[in-house]
Design an enzyme around this catalytic site. Sequence first.
Site, PDB file in Angstrom:
ATOM      1  N   ARG A 128     -10.917  15.765   7.767  1.00 50.03           N
ATOM      2  CA  ARG A 128     -11.666  16.116   6.338  1.00 50.03           C
ATOM      3  C   ARG A 128     -13.076  16.789   6.824  1.00 50.03           C
ATOM      4  NH1 ARG A 128     -10.310  10.969   3.123  1.00 50.03           N
ATOM      5  NH2 ARG A 128      -8.829  10.643   4.358  1.00 50.03           N
ATOM      6  N   ARG A 176      -2.721  -2.215  -3.373  1.00 50.43           N
ATOM      7  CA  ARG A 176      -4.031  -1.414  -3.088  1.00 50.43           C
ATOM      8  C   ARG A 176      -3.785  -0.311  -4.149  1.00 50.43           C
ATOM      9  NH1 ARG A 176      -5.005   3.222   1.184  1.00 50.43           N
ATOM     10  NH2 ARG A 176      -7.380   3.639   0.621  1.00 50.43           N
ATOM     11  N   ASN A 218     -13.683   0.385  18.035  1.00 49.23           N
ATOM     12  CA  ASN A 218     -13.113   0.711  19.294  1.00 49.23           C
ATOM     13  C   ASN A 218     -13.924   1.519  20.210  1.00 49.23           C
ATOM     14  OD1 ASN A 218     -10.502  -1.032  19.485  1.00 49.23           O
ATOM     15  ND2 ASN A 218     -10.131   0.610  17.615  1.00 49.23           N
ATOM     16  N   ASN A 231       0.910  -1.474   0.075  1.00 49.65           N
ATOM     17  CA  ASN A 231       0.144  -0.012   0.064  1.00 49.65           C
ATOM     18  C   ASN A 231       0.875   1.132  -0.031  1.00 49.65           C
ATOM     19  OD1 ASN A 231      -1.918   1.976   0.524  1.00 49.65           O
ATOM     20  ND2 ASN A 231      -2.810   1.091   2.476  1.00 49.65           N
ATOM     21  N   LEU A 257     -15.328   3.824   9.921  1.00 51.66           N
ATOM     22  CA  LEU A 257     -15.128   4.963  10.650  1.00 51.66           C
ATOM     23  C   LEU A 257     -13.526   4.910  11.045  1.00 51.66           C
ATOM     24  CD1 LEU A 257     -18.137   5.050  12.798  1.00 51.66           C
ATOM     25  CD2 LEU A 257     -17.861   6.068  10.803  1.00 51.66           C
ATOM     26  N   HIS A 288     -12.851   3.236  -0.034  1.00 46.16           N
ATOM     27  CA  HIS A 288     -12.878   2.127   0.966  1.00 46.16           C
ATOM     28  C   HIS A 288     -13.644   0.942   0.619  1.00 46.16           C
ATOM     29  CE1 HIS A 288     -12.623   5.673   4.315  1.00 46.16           C
ATOM     30  NE2 HIS A 288     -11.304   5.116   4.088  1.00 46.16           N
ATOM     31  N   GLU A 302      -8.131  -4.937   5.566  1.00 50.44           N
ATOM     32  CA  GLU A 302      -8.080  -4.613   3.774  1.00 50.44           C
ATOM     33  C   GLU A 302      -6.761  -5.581   3.440  1.00 50.44           C
ATOM     34  OE1 GLU A 302      -8.501  -0.689   5.162  1.00 50.44           O
ATOM     35  OE2 GLU A 302      -9.274   0.047   3.273  1.00 50.44           O
TER      36      GLU A 302
END
Length: 402
Positions: free
Chosen positions: A241, A91, A335, A7, A209, A180, A385
């Site tokens: 963002r 990725r 979490n 990645n 998230l 995502h 991922e």
Amino acid sequence: MNVLVINCGSSTIKYQLINTDDQQALAAGSVERIGMADAVLSHQPQGREKVRVTGEILDHIQAIEYTLAILLSPQYGVIRDTSEIDAVGHRVVHGGEKFSGSVILTDEVMAQIRECIELAPLHNPHNVRGIEACQRLMPNVPEVAVFDTAFHQTMPDYAYMYALPWKLYERHAIRRYGFHGTSHGWVAARTAELLGKPISSLKMVTCHLGNGCSIAAVDGGKSVDTSMGFTPLEGLVMGTRSGDIDPAIILHVIGKEDLNVHEATALLNKHSGMLGLSGVSGDMREIEAQVEAGDTKAKLALRVYCYRIRKYIAAYAGAMGGLDTIVFTAGVGENSSLVRRLSCEGLTFMGVELDDTLNGIRSKTGRVISTNTSKVKVVVMPTNEELAIALETARLVAPLRG
Ligand code: ADP
């Protein structure tokens, strides 16, 4: 099969070498500060101590050279020869409208990925650099591209078109793409397994998230809408963002604050979101600590963040004409019981009933956190991922091996 998952960011490479047979990572690590004199390679061989090496790393080729060297090193390595790497999975952030699934990399595919650079100038060039570096260093190892956008290519046109002049779509491919995708697809599939239901029968809202945040409506296993748009800036409130804003705000502020395009881009991507609103941090752990300490701006930031998630959940239930499951994933989703609780608050009218005890349990495995009687099942599902990319890569490469 051993798959090296890569990645590549602008100055960072994250890697994992994964055995897809037992789905275990043999090693994981990263190279940070590429291009600097004090670049850092962190390497974690499975079950052994983490190693950190600092030194000058000029570019992505050198970073991958060092990565291979440490994977092969007698002291810290996990393989003896590069021939033990069966495939490389990359990725790639943007696959435009060209890629609705993962592909084996060929010259033709590379040319098409380069054409997508225009759509993701901040991400795709680095992904291309990583692919080129691996091709040069491991010319005989098959490579696969797994796109962040591919999962969302099933969205219908009325979900992905913006109400802008048609020519902008024709000339510049302006439309919603969504990101995502690997994570949304992965947690949707794992959740169906956890619930013991065929994915084709489920209407799900998946909430990814992390530092970046996005939410997707997944109907029968297919993405039918998602909150990130032409770029990963739209939608939910994120660490730094803004997510959704009135687009006229930026036109107004450019004049008032005398900003150029570069500064306006940084304002929306790096200085907004939870960081901008709270003035504290873009990191949810710090926000929660400040909320605990009674900080009013941090409290408001958290409310704005969760209220936006709740609005999207209800909107996507409307988009799909029903809802069976809400899934929370990534750093915050996995979490923060507080974020999950506030995001589901007020949704009892749609049959969402969180079980406070189950929601409070800390665990690294997928689990249901709604009550037995809740019509909508709420699930926490860890994303992975890297493993998703490794398995996709193995699936595509397996037929080549005969
Ligand atoms: P990335 O998008 O970079 O992959 P992650 O998925 O790791 O990011 O998510 C990072 C976010 O997860 C940060 O905002 C971090 O504060 C948050 N996070 C991690 N652990 C916790 C926790 N125990 N409680 C609340 N938030 C957490």
